[in-house]
Design an enzyme around this catalytic site. Structure first.
Site, mmCIF file in Angstrom:
data_model
loop_
_atom_site.group_PDB
_atom_site.id
_atom_site.type_symbol
_atom_site.label_atom_id
_atom_site.label_comp_id
_atom_site.label_asym_id
_atom_site.label_seq_id
_atom_site.Cartn_x
_atom_site.Cartn_y
_atom_site.Cartn_z
ATOM 1 N N LYS A 1 -1.833 -11.211 -11.952
ATOM 2 C CA LYS A 1 -0.322 -10.768 -12.153
ATOM 3 C C LYS A 1 0.460 -10.665 -10.735
ATOM 4 O O LYS A 1 1.538 -11.064 -10.558
ATOM 5 C CB LYS A 1 -0.368 -9.604 -12.991
ATOM 6 C CG LYS A 1 0.989 -8.992 -12.819
ATOM 7 C CD LYS A 1 0.984 -7.614 -13.772
ATOM 8 C CE LYS A 1 0.468 -6.544 -12.933
ATOM 9 N NZ LYS A 1 1.545 -5.655 -12.153
ATOM 10 N N ASN A 2 -0.252 -10.014 -10.008
ATOM 11 C CA ASN A 2 -0.001 -9.333 -8.607
ATOM 12 C C ASN A 2 0.141 -10.653 -7.643
ATOM 13 O O ASN A 2 0.386 -10.139 -6.507
ATOM 14 C CB ASN A 2 -0.778 -8.250 -8.217
ATOM 15 C CG ASN A 2 -0.371 -7.045 -9.208
ATOM 16 O OD1 ASN A 2 0.617 -7.094 -9.860
ATOM 17 N ND2 ASN A 2 -1.209 -6.237 -8.897
ATOM 18 N N CYS B 1 7.852 5.437 -11.091
ATOM 19 C CA CYS B 1 6.958 4.947 -12.635
ATOM 20 C C CYS B 1 6.055 6.013 -12.852
ATOM 21 O O CYS B 1 5.888 7.043 -12.081
ATOM 22 C CB CYS B 1 6.626 3.640 -12.334
ATOM 23 S SG CYS B 1 5.006 3.654 -11.330
ATOM 24 N N ARG C 1 6.859 5.811 -5.734
ATOM 25 C CA ARG C 1 6.925 4.281 -5.459
ATOM 26 C C ARG C 1 8.220 3.745 -4.593
ATOM 27 O O ARG C 1 9.127 2.961 -4.942
ATOM 28 C CB ARG C 1 6.950 3.387 -6.692
ATOM 29 C CG ARG C 1 5.918 3.671 -7.710
ATOM 30 C CD ARG C 1 4.496 3.286 -7.349
ATOM 31 N NE ARG C 1 4.332 1.733 -6.928
ATOM 32 C CZ ARG C 1 3.743 1.054 -8.069
ATOM 33 N NH1 ARG C 1 4.140 1.319 -9.306
ATOM 34 N NH2 ARG C 1 3.840 -0.220 -7.767
ATOM 35 N N ASP D 1 -6.168 -0.165 -8.614
ATOM 36 C CA ASP D 1 -5.909 -0.723 -9.887
ATOM 37 C C ASP D 1 -7.179 -0.674 -10.870
ATOM 38 O O ASP D 1 -6.972 -1.133 -12.041
ATOM 39 C CB ASP D 1 -5.352 -2.004 -9.770
ATOM 40 C CG ASP D 1 -3.867 -1.997 -9.179
ATOM 41 O OD1 ASP D 1 -3.486 -2.983 -8.766
ATOM 42 O OD2 ASP D 1 -3.243 -0.872 -8.952
ATOM 43 N N ARG E 1 1.811 -5.889 -20.249
ATOM 44 C CA ARG E 1 2.478 -6.305 -18.936
ATOM 45 C C ARG E 1 1.417 -6.880 -17.921
ATOM 46 O O ARG E 1 1.579 -7.757 -17.063
ATOM 47 C CB ARG E 1 2.874 -4.893 -18.150
ATOM 48 C CG ARG E 1 3.968 -4.246 -18.804
ATOM 49 C CD ARG E 1 4.359 -3.037 -17.979
ATOM 50 N NE ARG E 1 4.690 -3.683 -16.700
ATOM 51 C CZ ARG E 1 4.822 -2.945 -15.621
ATOM 52 N NH1 ARG E 1 4.814 -1.464 -15.629
ATOM 53 N NH2 ARG E 1 5.221 -3.215 -14.165
HETATM 54 C C1 EPZ Z 1 1.194 -3.224 -5.295
HETATM 55 O O1 EPZ Z 1 2.053 -2.416 -5.641
HETATM 56 C C2 EPZ Z 1 0.549 -3.810 -6.707
HETATM 57 N N1 EPZ Z 1 1.843 -4.321 -7.294
HETATM 58 C C3 EPZ Z 1 0.275 -2.418 -7.452
HETATM 59 O O2 EPZ Z 1 -0.318 -2.911 -8.624
HETATM 60 C C4 EPZ Z 1 -1.312 -1.821 -6.584
HETATM 61 O O3 EPZ Z 1 -1.413 -0.720 -7.387
HETATM 62 C C5 EPZ Z 1 -0.375 -1.509 -5.225
HETATM 63 O O4 EPZ Z 1 0.057 -2.792 -4.614
HETATM 64 C C6 EPZ Z 1 -1.590 -1.016 -4.566
HETATM 65 O O5 EPZ Z 1 -2.744 -2.069 -4.141
HETATM 66 C C7 EPZ Z 1 2.037 -5.741 -7.177
HETATM 67 O O6 EPZ Z 1 1.379 -6.255 -6.224
HETATM 68 C C8 EPZ Z 1 3.269 -6.200 -7.916
HETATM 69 P P1 EPZ Z 1 2.102 -0.536 -2.178
HETATM 70 P P2 EPZ Z 1 3.038 -1.967 -4.283
HETATM 71 O O7 EPZ Z 1 3.438 -0.605 -1.330
HETATM 72 O O8 EPZ Z 1 3.224 -3.028 -3.434
HETATM 73 C C9 EPZ Z 1 3.685 3.801 -0.533
HETATM 74 C C10 EPZ Z 1 -0.551 -2.905 -10.835
HETATM 75 O O9 EPZ Z 1 -1.141 -1.998 -11.772
HETATM 76 N N2 EPZ Z 1 4.847 3.150 -0.112
HETATM 77 O O10 EPZ Z 1 0.810 -1.018 -1.647
HETATM 78 O O11 EPZ Z 1 4.258 -1.075 -4.922
HETATM 79 C C11 EPZ Z 1 3.574 3.743 -1.940
HETATM 80 O O12 EPZ Z 1 4.260 4.850 -2.729
HETATM 81 C C12 EPZ Z 1 0.346 -2.509 -9.926
HETATM 82 O O13 EPZ Z 1 -0.851 -4.074 -11.082
HETATM 83 C C13 EPZ Z 1 5.888 3.694 0.310
HETATM 84 O O14 EPZ Z 1 5.837 4.841 0.813
HETATM 85 O O15 EPZ Z 1 2.175 -0.852 -3.794
HETATM 86 C C14 EPZ Z 1 1.880 3.823 -2.143
HETATM 87 O O16 EPZ Z 1 1.660 5.197 -2.157
HETATM 88 C C15 EPZ Z 1 0.240 -0.871 -9.806
HETATM 89 N N3 EPZ Z 1 6.960 3.209 0.793
HETATM 90 C C16 EPZ Z 1 1.465 3.031 -0.900
HETATM 91 O O17 EPZ Z 1 2.625 3.015 0.281
HETATM 92 C C17 EPZ Z 1 7.106 1.683 0.627
HETATM 93 O O18 EPZ Z 1 8.087 0.945 0.820
HETATM 94 C C18 EPZ Z 1 1.134 1.801 -1.482
HETATM 95 O O19 EPZ Z 1 1.867 1.161 -1.900
HETATM 96 C C19 EPZ Z 1 6.055 1.067 -0.094
HETATM 97 C C20 EPZ Z 1 5.067 1.641 -0.321
#
Ligand code: EPZ
Length: 427
Positions: A22-23, A116, A121, A312, A406
């Site tokens: 998915k990702n 969420c 996020r 995840d 999802r």
């Molecule tokens: C990706 O989300 C994945 N989704 C998530 O999978 C996964 O849990 C996550 O990466 C971590 O591996 C997709 O790829 C579509 P991040 P993403 O930006 O990119 C903070 C699932 O279950 N952050 O790596 O949104 C954030 O809050 C989903 O399949 C900021 O502060 O995650 C988090 O604490 C859930 N500002 C950390 O960084 C930003 O602009 C990592 O988030 C972006 C992120």
């Protein structure tokens, strides 16, 4: 509202085929916006989220057609650059259209995804990256708008946290920027590598794949291409954990074991037998001389960016730890609210205490877990509840399973095929 009904306590035996990730599918679908033409993606899982992304592309003017696991997307005639709230609110990964639209049209308007279940996020790293490439961004009435006059300009971009979609969005905004872009502290997840491979096939020039420093040399044109989605490592890991919880043996096929180094090590440490082949994993639990699966030993985990233990898989792993001998300390470092499954697991008799970002799990004997009604709260928590229900004795019913749909293709059918007594019922 559909529910999942499980009559637990049965071993899992047999072979499960893993679907496309998915990702990886979500960023690669968004990347088709970068250049006109007909793109072909193979091994695209048919999930609620990929259907939402295809609907979003259609809203922007693209046309698409699915034939089995392959999807052809024609993005020649884009009619808009706005991702509406009613789509984005159901899938935060819609923000991934910002980067390609900025590159393609010089503007993008996407509803702020909002928080969420697992955390706030924010997307500040994405927006900061676009600004460093010369775009102007502003928020109004719940939408974020990004614009650039003329070309985007290469720059050095540092991520405070190696954001996965942040890295992907900035990559897609930099491929045609003038000059060179350095992305420092970039995410190294395999899904980022899958996107880099597709962008390279389109004509982009990107060095540093699988490292935390990406160098992008802007090009003047990109071509529509064909790409294949990598196997879903989180789905593969979910089933390897599931057979640890139920006992038995699963051959998990069409996956890439090299994408799950830490999970496989942890499953070996607790006492499972994990055999990694080129495209499959054989995961089994030892049986005692009465033919019952031996109890497994608890182990600690801390979630980390790739190649660390994936956040995840944290909820699913907890559903295994609740029935292992000893105490497991589970530390969640990525998201601030990713223990929503704990209250539900406690309904089956699990002994879990939460202290901030740490959960302390005191394992109980598997036959002490008694099935009960539970409610899914987010995608990976719902997989955790399924695993717990499979190993608990008696009936478990899980509501709000749209969360599960999802990110898991045909999970009920796949589990039934290997011996689970599980069905989807309409409430
Ligand atoms: C990706 O989300 C994945 N989704 C998530 O999978 C996964 O849990 C996550 O990466 C971590 O591996 C997709 O790829 C579509 P991040 P993403 O930006 O990119 C903070 C699932 O279950 N952050 O790596 O949104 C954030 O809050 C989903 O399949 C900021 O502060 O995650 C988090 O604490 C859930 N500002 C950390 O960084 C930003 O602009 C990592 O988030 C972006 C992120």
């Amino acid at each position: 509202m559909d529910k999942i009904r499980i009559n637990g306590g049965r071993l899992l035996q047999g072979s499960i085929k893993v679907s496309g990730a998915k990702n990886a599918a979500l960023p690669l679908l968004a990347a088709t916006l970068l250049t006109p033409g007909t793109h072909t993606l193979h091994n695209v899982p048919d999930l609620r989220d990929t259907r939402t992304m295809l609907m979003l592309l259609q809203t922007l003017g693209a046309t698409w057609e699915r034939s089995g696991g392959s999807v052809q997307i024609n993005t020649t005639d884009l009619t808009g650059a706005e991702a509406p709230y009613d789509l984005v609110k159901t899938m935060r990964a819609s923000v991934l259209v910002l980067g390609p639209l900025l590159t393609r049209t010089g503007r993008a308007r996407v509803s702020l995804p909002g928080g969420c279940a697992i955390g706030a996020r924010p997307i500040n790293f994405h927006l900061r990256g676009f600004e460093q490439l010369g775009a102007v961004t502003h928020l109004e009435s719940g939408y974020v708008e990004a614009r650039v006059e003329g070309m985007l300009t290469g720059n050095t971009i540092y991520f405070d946290i190696p954001s996965v979609t942040g890295t992907e969005n900035v990559l897609m905004a930099s491929v045609k920027a003038s000059g060179t872009t350095l992305i420092r502290n970039a995410a190294k997840e395999p899904e980022v590598g899958n996107l880099i491979d597709m962008l390279t096939a389109m004509g982009a020039r990107i060095e540093g794949r699988d490292t935390d420093c990406l160098t992008v040399t802007g090009v003047t044109s990109l071509q529509a291409t064909e790409a294949t989605i990598i196997p879903d490592r989180i789905e593969a890991g979910t089933y390897a954990i599931a057979v640890g919880a139920t006992g038995g043996e699963l051959e998990i096929t069409d996956c890439d074991p090299s994408h799950l180094p830490v999970l496989m090590e942890k499953l070996r440490v607790i006492g499972m037998t994990i055999e990694a082949k080129k495209n499959s994993i054989i995961a089994s639990c030892p049986l005692n001389n009465q033919g019952h699966s031996c109890p497994l030993q608890a182990v600690d985990i801390t979630t980390m960016p790739y190649p660390g233990f994936p956040t995840d898989l944290q909820a699913q792993f907890m559903a295994l730890m609740i029935q292992c001998n000893g105490t497991s300390i589970i530390h969640e470092t990525i998201f601030e609210n990713r223990f929503m499954h704990v209250a539900e697991l406690q309904r089956l008799g699990a002994k879990i205490n939460i202290d901030g970002a740490t959960a302390v799990v005191s394992g109980i004997a598997r036959n002490k877990l008694i099935g009960a009604p539970m409610m899914a709260t987010d995608l990976r928590a719902s997989a955790s509840l399924v695993i717990a229900g499979l190993s608990a004795s008696g009936i478990t019913e899980i509501s709000r399973i749209y969360h599960l749909e999802r990110g898991y293709e045909n999970m009920v059918e796949k589990l039934r095929h290997v011996g689970a007594e599980i069905e989807q019922i309409t409430d």
